[in-house]
Design a protein around this motif. Structure first.
Motif, short mmCIF file in Angstrom:
data_model
loop_
_atom_site.label_atom_id
_atom_site.label_comp_id
_atom_site.label_asym_id
_atom_site.label_seq_id
_atom_site.Cartn_x
_atom_site.Cartn_y
_atom_site.Cartn_z
N ALA A 47 6.18 6.40 0.15
CA ALA A 47 6.39 5.29 1.07
C ALA A 47 5.16 5.04 1.92
N TYR A 48 4.47 6.09 2.29
CA TYR A 48 3.25 5.95 3.07
C TYR A 48 2.10 5.39 2.23
N GLN A 55 5.46 -2.62 10.37
CA GLN A 55 6.87 -2.32 10.59
C GLN A 55 7.57 -1.92 9.29
N ARG A 56 7.19 -2.55 8.18
CA ARG A 56 7.82 -2.22 6.90
C ARG A 56 7.53 -0.77 6.51
N ARG A 57 6.31 -0.31 6.74
CA ARG A 57 5.97 1.08 6.42
C ARG A 57 6.79 2.04 7.25
N VAL A 58 6.95 1.74 8.53
CA VAL A 58 7.73 2.61 9.41
C VAL A 58 9.18 2.67 8.96
N MET A 59 9.75 1.53 8.61
CA MET A 59 11.15 1.51 8.15
C MET A 59 11.32 2.30 6.86
N LEU A 60 10.38 2.12 5.92
CA LEU A 60 10.47 2.87 4.67
C LEU A 60 10.26 4.36 4.88
#
Length: 120
Positions: A47-48, A55-60
Motif C-alpha cells: 500500500a505504501y 489521503q488515499r495512501r493513509v487510508m490504504l
C-alpha cells in the motif's frame, strides 16, 4: 475456555497418526500459517509502495494495517493449536519455521523495491 471440536479431533488424529505425520503435519501447518502472516505483513508495504502520497495512501495504509492485525491474531490462535499438538522437542523449531516464512516474504518484497524506498 473450552476448545472447539475440530481442534480436539485434530489433536486426537495427530496422537494416533504415524511418527512421520506427527512432525510433518505441524511443520506444513506452521509453514502455511507463516506464509499467511507474511502475506498480511506485505499488505501495508505494498500500500505504501504503490500509492502516491496523500489521503488515499493513509487510508490504504490504515486498512492494510487493520487487515494485517486481524490475520495475525487469527493465525496466532491456530499456531498455538499446531504447537500444542506437536511433539515437545519440535515446538521451538516449528516456531522458528513460522517466523522465518513470515518475515522472508516481507524481506523479499522490500529488497526487490530497495531503489524505490531509498528515494531520489
Amino acid at each position: 475456555m473450552s476448545e472447539p471440536g475440530s481442534t480436539r479431533r485434530f489433536q486426537h488424529w495427530l496422537e494416533t497418526a504415524p511418527d512421520w505425520a506427527r512432525i510433518l503435519v505441524p511443520a506444513i501447518a506452521s509453514t502455511i500459517l507463516g506464509l499467511l502472516v507474511g502475506t498480511a505483513f506485505i499488505l501495508p508495504a505494498l500500500a505504501y509502495l504503490w500509492t502516491d502520497p496523500g489521503q488515499r495512501r493513509v487510508m490504504l495504509l490504515l486498512l492494510a494495517a487493520v487487515c494485517a492485525i486481524i490475520v495475525v491474531r487469527r493465525s496466532s490462535r491456530l499456531l498455538r493449536v499446531v504447537l500444542d499438538t506437536a511433539p515437545g522437542p519440535w515446538r521451538l523449531l516449528l516456531l522458528g519455521l513460522y517466523g522465518l516464512t513470515a518475515i522472508s516474504l516481507l524481506a523479499a518484497v522490500l529488497l526487490r523495491n530497495i531503489g524505490q524506498l531509498a528515494g531520489p
